[in-house]
Design a protein around this motif. Structure first.
Motif: not given
Length: 375
Positions: A275, A320, A339
């Motif tokens: 992530k 993010y 991501y």
């Protein structure tokens, strides 16, 4: 120029034998500790951001970095087992060119512990972790083992890892040519490892798996190719290198600046996309959050939040939340909006891949979150 002003989110230490502040980082790094001089993965460390303190190791410039345990070592040791008469003091003075540790016989490197009264000197490791002179009931051998200082002229090999021994070691007085590395002497033929608690791992020769096409030969945690010896569970087809056996990664990481929830190591093979950096992973160990859909490379834990790079005039910050259709300001490839990436608050269209931004040719290694300075 950015001026550093620390804030409460950092753990900062000042050491009398180092002139600059050291900042704690949870980032996993393959590096060399400036004090104990051991090379390998450092799961928690203190770093100095001053360029003047950078070290050169194997022709590579590295940040001044200390193991957390080394940074927190005592400045004075009383009743040391090899010199109980007087206290030993930590010093950063340069030793003489031919100076050796009075305990293990290895070349003395700075810093080290010394007795001002007797001029007795021991290296940093022998100061904080002195090896016992004898091991009465070792787990790796059937007889008592005794400590040997460095000084042998003949080449000997460790009974556990089969590698050559160049420094101090343990030897068996009853057996001929039986030696052990100091960090191998505590490994038994069967190892109970925290990353594989179902069954013990057996230390075996790589040759025994060479012709088995289905046997896992690379280390499950670091993906290191096999060496002469490895640890293996034949029931689960689970393999570790000896380095990860001796120094396992943390099973649980609590680092709120990386993720709000606890992260747990997954040692099983797992296809995932990190992530933080957006790069697919399979062989590398992931950490996952059991409360939400968050998976991260171990090496992405503790990534910097605000940095300067040499490809842009302003600071860039990790986020993010960025728009789709962006191209990386470094590699010019597309940046996925799903991501993490770095973006510039001044230039709204400037975005950089996480891994591109923290490349050691792009970033100066300084974390700027909580500092004063221009954009």
């Amino acid at each position: 120029m950015d001026t550093f002003v620390p804030i409460h989110v950092y753990s900062v230490v000042w050491l009398p034998v180092h002139e600059h502040p050291l900042f704690h980082t949870a980032k996993f790094n393959v590096s060399v500790c400036a004090w104990c001089h051991l090379e390998g993965i450092m799961y928690s460390s203190y770093v100095c951001d001053e360029v003047s303190c950078r070290l050169f190791h194997k022709m590579v410039s590295r940040r001044f970095r200390l193991h957390k345990e080394c940074a927190e070592a005592p400045l004075e040791i009383n009743h040391h087992p090899c010199h109980p008469e007087h206290p030993l003091l930590l010093t950063n003075d340069s030793p003489t060119e031919d100076g050796t540790c009075d305990f293990c016989g290895q070349k003395l490197l700075s810093p080290y512990y010394t007795c001002p009264t007797c001029e007795f000197k021991v290296d940093f490791i022998c100061g904080i972790k002195p090896s016992p002179s004898a091991i009465e009931h070792p787990v790796c051998h059937d007889h008592q083992l005794v400590f040997l200082k460095k000084g042998r002229e003949e080449e000997v090999h460790c009974e556990v890892c089969k590698k050559s021994i160049s420094g101090p070691s343990y030897s068996c007085p009853e057996c001929n040519n039986v030696y052990f590395h100091l960090d191998c002497v505590h490994l038994s033929k069967e190892v109970n490892h925290p990353c594989h608690s179902n069954h013990p791992l057996k230390i075996i020769a790589y040759e025994s798996l060479r012709n088995d096409d289905h046997a896992e030969k690379d280390c499950r945690l670091c993906s290191t190719p096999p060496e002469e010896m490895l640890c293996h569970c034949s029931t689960c087809n689970f393999t570790l290198c000896l380095s990860c056996t001796k120094l396992p990664p943390p099973l649980v990481v609590d680092h709120s600046r990386t993720h709000t929830h606890t992260l747990r190591l997954v040692s099983s093979k797992l296809a995932f996309t990190c992530k933080v950096c957006g790069i697919d992973g399979y062989r590398r160990r992931p950490y996952i959050c059991l409360e939400c859909d968050f998976v991260i490379h171990g090496g992405c834990i503790g990534f910097p939040h605000v940095i300067n790079i040499n490809r842009h005039d302003h600071r860039i910050s990790f986020t993010y939340h960025h728009s789709r259709g962006r191209r990386c300001g470094v590699c010019r490839r597309n940046v996925s909006q799903y991501y993490g990436a770095y973006s510039c608050s001044v230039c709204p269209n400037y975005t950089v891949h996480t891994r591109c931004a923290i490349n050691n040719t792009i970033w100066n290694f300084a974390e700027l979150e909580g500092t004063h300075g221009g954009t």
